[in-house]
Structure formats: structure tokens, C-alpha cells
Scaffold this active site. Structure first.
Site, PDB file in Angstrom:
ATOM      1  N   HIS A 175      37.069  75.306 -40.925  1.00  0.00           N
ATOM      2  CA  HIS A 175      38.063  76.306 -41.297  1.00  0.00           C
ATOM      3  C   HIS A 175      39.348  75.599 -41.693  1.00  0.00           C
ATOM      4  O   HIS A 175      39.929  75.890 -42.726  1.00  0.00           O
ATOM      5  CB  HIS A 175      38.297  77.291 -40.139  1.00  0.00           C
ATOM      6  N   LYS A 209      49.215  76.161 -46.526  1.00  0.00           N
ATOM      7  CA  LYS A 209      49.691  76.755 -45.284  1.00  0.00           C
ATOM      8  C   LYS A 209      49.848  75.704 -44.178  1.00  0.00           C
ATOM      9  O   LYS A 209      50.834  75.720 -43.453  1.00  0.00           O
ATOM     10  CB  LYS A 209      48.709  77.845 -44.830  1.00  0.00           C
ATOM     11  N   HIS A 210      48.882  74.801 -44.048  1.00  0.00           N
ATOM     12  CA  HIS A 210      48.887  73.872 -42.907  1.00  0.00           C
ATOM     13  C   HIS A 210      49.145  72.415 -43.316  1.00  0.00           C
ATOM     14  O   HIS A 210      49.950  71.727 -42.702  1.00  0.00           O
ATOM     15  CB  HIS A 210      47.550  73.942 -42.155  1.00  0.00           C
ATOM     16  N   PHE A 221      40.077  78.264 -51.161  1.00  0.00           N
ATOM     17  CA  PHE A 221      40.153  78.120 -49.706  1.00  0.00           C
ATOM     18  C   PHE A 221      40.862  76.804 -49.342  1.00  0.00           C
ATOM     19  O   PHE A 221      41.771  76.767 -48.502  1.00  0.00           O
ATOM     20  CB  PHE A 221      38.734  78.162 -49.136  1.00  0.00           C
ATOM     21  N   GLN A 239      34.157  76.817 -37.872  1.00  0.00           N
ATOM     22  CA  GLN A 239      33.797  78.224 -37.720  1.00  0.00           C
ATOM     23  C   GLN A 239      32.298  78.444 -37.896  1.00  0.00           C
ATOM     24  O   GLN A 239      31.606  77.654 -38.537  1.00  0.00           O
ATOM     25  CB  GLN A 239      34.571  79.077 -38.746  1.00  0.00           C
ATOM     26  N   GLU A 249      44.485  76.457 -47.373  1.00  0.00           N
ATOM     27  CA  GLU A 249      44.624  75.701 -46.125  1.00  0.00           C
ATOM     28  C   GLU A 249      45.640  74.567 -46.282  1.00  0.00           C
ATOM     29  O   GLU A 249      46.448  74.314 -45.384  1.00  0.00           O
ATOM     30  CB  GLU A 249      43.265  75.147 -45.668  1.00  0.00           C
TER      31      GLU A 249
END
Ligand SMILES: *[C@@H]1O[C@H](CO)[C@@H](O)[C@H](O)[C@H]1NC(C)=O
Ligand SMILES: *[C@@H]1O[C@H](CO)[C@@H](O)[C@H](O)[C@H]1NC(C)=O
Ligand SMILES: *[C@@H]1O[C@H](CO)[C@@H](O)[C@H](O)[C@H]1NC(C)=O
Ligand SMILES: *[C@@H]1O[C@H](CO)[C@@H](O)[C@H](O)[C@H]1NC(C)=O
Ligand SMILES: *[C@@H]1O[C@H](CO)[C@@H](O)[C@H](O)[C@H]1NC(C)=O
Ligand SMILES: *[C@@H]1O[C@H](CO)[C@@H](O)[C@H](O)[C@H]1NC(C)=O
Length: 226
Positions: free
Chosen positions: A60, A116-117, A109, A36, A113
């Protein structure tokens, strides 16, 4: 007979659980490695804690992805983020490559991440490998540098087309990337801001492949990079 029925029921139940497990433990086709441009985050998303956002592309995330279902998978079953597994040597690198440009809480952060991923691909990459691989990708594909060499540098007035920006990245990496843009508030809707550059990787996050999704920016709307 009753015995048979109950073991059949058990079997069905076991199968149902297995099915749910497979679904939520994450199946995916490929990875999107998303970098990003921090000034765009700070312009359209939130107020950033740092008044002068970083002037280079930062990570990101690394997202296991499904060709037919762009939002999937996410938040899979698996071990949640463990900060102690981001060992000091890697941590100091990630602070540069993967900072939280909005709130400044890098660890939060990374945790968001991963949860979630990263949990969706942990059969391929454990938590340490997930962050280490991302760091390697960031080092290997310096988007800031690729664009700079093509004279695409932040400029308040100049505009580019989608292919103006994609072409040098495609030439430098031999693969098609995906760009993602943010629209400006409605009053200035005649342009969009470059926000993210996505590179795609195979199932094992080893082989760089073409991205074949296209819906990251508006068609035929000028792009600004500032
Ligand atoms: C992708 O998502 C679709 C629809 O949700 C699902 O049917 C398919 O199994 C998923 N593919 C993979 C590889 O997980
Ligand atoms: C987190 O990782 C550390 C180092 O590998 C380990 O000692 C600890 O038990 C882990 N914590 C949890 C909650 O899994
Ligand atoms: C960063 O976020 C983590 C996880 O939410 C929290 O425990 C920690 O206190 C935060 N650190 C700062 C400096 O706000
Ligand atoms: C990426 O390229 C920029 C611009 O050329 C350069 O300043 C920066 O040091 C490079 N980053 C890395 C990690 O090599
Ligand atoms: C920005 O782009 C314009 C139009 O291409 C150019 O004239 C100007 O010199 C650029 N500004 C900077 C600071 O590079
Ligand atoms: C993208 O490529 C993959 C693998 O070649 C293919 O399965 C998928 O259908 C393609 N998706 C689109 C939208 O073209």
C-alpha cells in the site's frame, strides 16, 4: 532606525518562512511499511475493476510517520511524482508488488503515494530510492508466506485473534508488527476483516524496528482472513 526596523521585519519574515518550510518539508520519527490484502479492499472499500482480486499481500505504501500524530506528516513540499523516474526494470517489479488493486491504474497509485507520503522523506529517499526500498522490503518480508507457514490461509469461516496472526509474523521477523482491520457492515459486526500488516522501520528506512501503536483492529473482536 527605519533601516534597522525593516531588516528586523525581514529577519522575522525569513524565520517564519523557514519554520513553515521545515514543518511542511516533513519531519517524522519512523517509517510504516504497509502491505494490504487485496480481497479486503475489494470487499469493503470499492468495487474493484478486477473481479478476482490478487491473493497475495501487495504494497500500500511506505509512510514516514510521527509517533504523537498518526496522520502526519503528509503532502509535504517537494518534487511531485515523475513517472519517468520509475525506470523500466523497477516498473515491471512494482506492477507485481505495488499494483492498484482498485482502479487498476498503477502509475496513479504510485503517484498518489509519493505525493502524499514520499515527499515527506525525500531528504532520505529520493523518488527512485523510495520505490526501490519499498520493493526490497516487500521481497524481504513475504507476509503471505509467513502466514501460510503458520497455517493462516484465506478461509471463509475460520476466525483468529489478533495475537494468532501477530505471533508468527513476530517470530519470523523478530519485531512486532501492527495489524489493521476493516469492520464489516453493521449487520455482521461480530467479526472484522484482516486488511493490512504494517512493519516499522527507523528514520533511514534501513533498520526494522518494533511498531508500538496498537489501534489497528478492534480489541476482542474475531478476525477473519478471506
Ligand atoms: C509530531 O507531531 C507533533 C504534533 O503535531 C509535533 O509537535 C512534532 O514536532 C512532530 N514530530 C516530528 C518528529 O516531526
Ligand atoms: C522527470 O524525470 C526525467 C528523468 O530523470 C527528467 O528528464 C525530467 O526532466 C523530469 N521531469 C520533471 C518535470 O521534472
Ligand atoms: C492513470 O492515471 C494517470 C494520472 O492520473 C492518468 O494520466 C492516466 O491517463 C491514467 N491511465 C489510465 C489508463 O486510466
Ligand atoms: C511469497 O510467498 C508466497 C507463498 O508462499 C509465494 O507464492 C510467493 O512467490 C512469494 N513471493 C515472493 C516475492 O517471493
Ligand atoms: C476452514 O476452516 C475450517 C475451520 O477451521 C476448516 O474445517 C475447513 O477445512 C477450512 N476450509 C478450508 C477450505 O481450508
Ligand atoms: C513508541 O516508541 C517511541 C520510540 O521508542 C517513543 O518515542 C514513543 O513515545 C512510543 N509511543 C507509544 C505510543 O508508546
Amino acid at each position: 532606525m527605519a533601516m534597522l526596523k525593516s531588516s528586523l521585519a525581514l529577519l522575522v519574515l525569513a524565520f517564519a518562512f523557514f519554520f513553515c518550510y521545515v514543518m511542511s518539508s516533513g519531519s517524522y520519527d519512523y517509517f510504516q511499511f504497509v502491505q494490504q490484502w487485496p480481497p479486503t479492499n475489494c470487499r469493503v472499500r470499492t468495487k474493484c475493476s478486477n473481479p478476482r482480486p490478487l491473493q497475495y499481500f501487495t504494497i500500500h505504501g511506505l509512510w514516514p510517520s510521527n509517533y504523537s500524530n498518526p496522520k502526519m506528516p503528509s503532502n509535504c513540499i517537494g518534487s511531485q511524482f515523475n513517472e519517468s523516474k520509475v525506470y523500466p526494470r523497477l516498473r515491471s517489479k512494482l506492477r507485481i508488488s505495488w499494483p492498484d488493486v482498485e482502479s487498476g491504474n498503477d502509475t496513479k497509485f504510485w503517484g498518489d503515494e509519493w505525493n502524499k507520503h514520499g515527499t515527506c522523506s525525500q531528504r532520505i529517499l529520493n523518488q527512485f530510492q523510495y520505490f526501490e526500498r519499498s520493493q526490497q522490503m516487500w521481497r524481504s518480508y513475504n507476509i503471505t508466506n509467513i502466514l501460510k507457514k503458520a497455517q493462516i490461509v484465506p478461509n471463509a469461516t475460520q476466525t483468529w485473534s489478533y495475537s494468532d496472526i501477530v505471533s508468527p509474523i513476530k517470530t519470523a521477523t523478530n519485531r512486532t508488527p501492527l495489524l489493521r482491520c476493516k469492520s464489516q457492515p453493521k449487520s455482521q459486526a461480530n467479526f472484522q476483516l484482516l486488511h493490512e500488516v504494517v512493519l516499522c522501520f527507523d528514520y533511514n528506512a534501513l533498520v526494522h524496528i518494533d511498531c508500538n501503536r496498537t489501534a489497528g483492529c478492534w480489541n476482542n473482536v474475531d478476525i477473519k482472513f478471506q
